[in-house]
Design a protein around this motif. Sequence first.
Motif, mmCIF file in Angstrom:
data_model
loop_
_atom_site.group_PDB
_atom_site.id
_atom_site.type_symbol
_atom_site.label_atom_id
_atom_site.label_comp_id
_atom_site.label_asym_id
_atom_site.label_seq_id
_atom_site.Cartn_x
_atom_site.Cartn_y
_atom_site.Cartn_z
ATOM 1 N N LEU A 49 -12.960 15.886 22.295
ATOM 2 C CA LEU A 49 -14.413 15.904 22.464
ATOM 3 C C LEU A 49 -15.005 17.261 22.107
ATOM 4 O O LEU A 49 -16.065 17.342 21.475
ATOM 5 N N ALA A 50 -14.322 18.343 22.491
ATOM 6 C CA ALA A 50 -14.811 19.687 22.169
ATOM 7 C C ALA A 50 -14.807 19.902 20.654
ATOM 8 O O ALA A 50 -15.750 20.478 20.091
ATOM 9 N N TRP A 51 -13.762 19.436 19.983
ATOM 10 C CA TRP A 51 -13.697 19.547 18.522
ATOM 11 C C TRP A 51 -14.796 18.697 17.870
ATOM 12 O O TRP A 51 -15.496 19.157 16.976
ATOM 13 N N HIS A 52 -14.935 17.454 18.312
ATOM 14 C CA HIS A 52 -15.913 16.524 17.755
ATOM 15 C C HIS A 52 -17.334 17.080 17.916
ATOM 16 O O HIS A 52 -18.120 17.071 16.963
ATOM 17 N N LEU A 53 -17.655 17.580 19.083
ATOM 18 C CA LEU A 53 -18.959 18.202 19.315
ATOM 19 C C LEU A 53 -19.182 19.365 18.354
ATOM 20 O O LEU A 53 -20.255 19.503 17.757
ATOM 21 N N GLY A 88 -14.663 13.142 13.289
ATOM 22 C CA GLY A 88 -14.238 12.429 14.478
ATOM 23 C C GLY A 88 -14.920 11.084 14.606
ATOM 24 O O GLY A 88 -14.391 10.184 15.249
ATOM 25 N N GLN A 89 -16.094 10.946 14.000
ATOM 26 C CA GLN A 89 -16.770 9.661 14.037
ATOM 27 C C GLN A 89 -15.919 8.645 13.298
ATOM 28 O O GLN A 89 -15.532 8.865 12.149
ATOM 29 N N GLY A 90 -15.605 7.567 13.964
ATOM 30 C CA GLY A 90 -14.783 6.529 13.349
ATOM 31 C C GLY A 90 -13.291 6.780 13.469
ATOM 32 O O GLY A 90 -12.502 6.012 12.922
ATOM 33 N N ASP A 91 -12.888 7.843 14.171
ATOM 34 C CA ASP A 91 -11.457 8.080 14.367
ATOM 35 C C ASP A 91 -10.826 6.879 15.064
ATOM 36 O O ASP A 91 -11.420 6.271 15.954
ATOM 37 N N THR A 92 -9.618 6.574 14.660
ATOM 38 C CA THR A 92 -8.868 5.493 15.295
ATOM 39 C C THR A 92 -8.285 5.989 16.614
ATOM 40 O O THR A 92 -8.218 7.198 16.865
ATOM 41 N N PHE A 99 -4.398 13.999 18.147
ATOM 42 C CA PHE A 99 -5.134 15.262 18.063
ATOM 43 C C PHE A 99 -4.655 16.216 19.155
ATOM 44 O O PHE A 99 -5.029 16.105 20.324
ATOM 45 N N LYS A 100 -3.811 17.163 18.749
ATOM 46 C CA LYS A 100 -3.278 18.142 19.691
ATOM 47 C C LYS A 100 -3.026 19.468 18.977
ATOM 48 O O LYS A 100 -1.900 19.963 18.934
ATOM 49 N N PRO A 101 -4.085 20.074 18.419
ATOM 50 C CA PRO A 101 -3.895 21.366 17.761
ATOM 51 C C PRO A 101 -3.585 22.437 18.801
ATOM 52 O O PRO A 101 -3.774 22.225 20.006
ATOM 53 N N SER A 102 -3.145 23.575 18.331
ATOM 54 C CA SER A 102 -2.928 24.675 19.275
ATOM 55 C C SER A 102 -4.275 25.073 19.875
ATOM 56 O O SER A 102 -5.333 24.899 19.266
#
Length: 128
Positions: A49-53, A88-92, A99-102
């Motif tokens: 959510l933080a990335w998508h925002l 992120g819109q439409g991500d499965t 989604f687990k980046p450092s």
Amino acid sequence: MPNEPVNLNTFAVALLEAAHRTLKQATDDITDEQLFHQPTPETNSMGWLAWHLSRWKDRFAADAVGEDQVWVSQGWAERFDMEPDRTGQGDTLEQVAAFKPSRELLFGYIEAVQEAVVDRVGKISGDR
């Protein structure tokens, strides 16, 4: 004393900074496991959510002033190993779960976007 007109750029920056502080307060003292935890397989993690925002903040602010998105211009898409147009819109469900980046990568992008957005808002005038 009459009310002074509000400078909309200053007001927008104050709101953006408050939201950014709230995001940092919500994520600073949690573990990576908590950051990327999905309460159910159909929900998003706080990290996603933080990335998508941030992707949408980056996209809208760049469009508003006619600049390239930080995601592309600063090479974040490559660092995340994602497509330049992904927001992120439409991500499965699988993409969200994967989604687990450092933490360094995720918050590096979030900070870069915040800096760029504050700068971009300062450039917006009645002519744009």
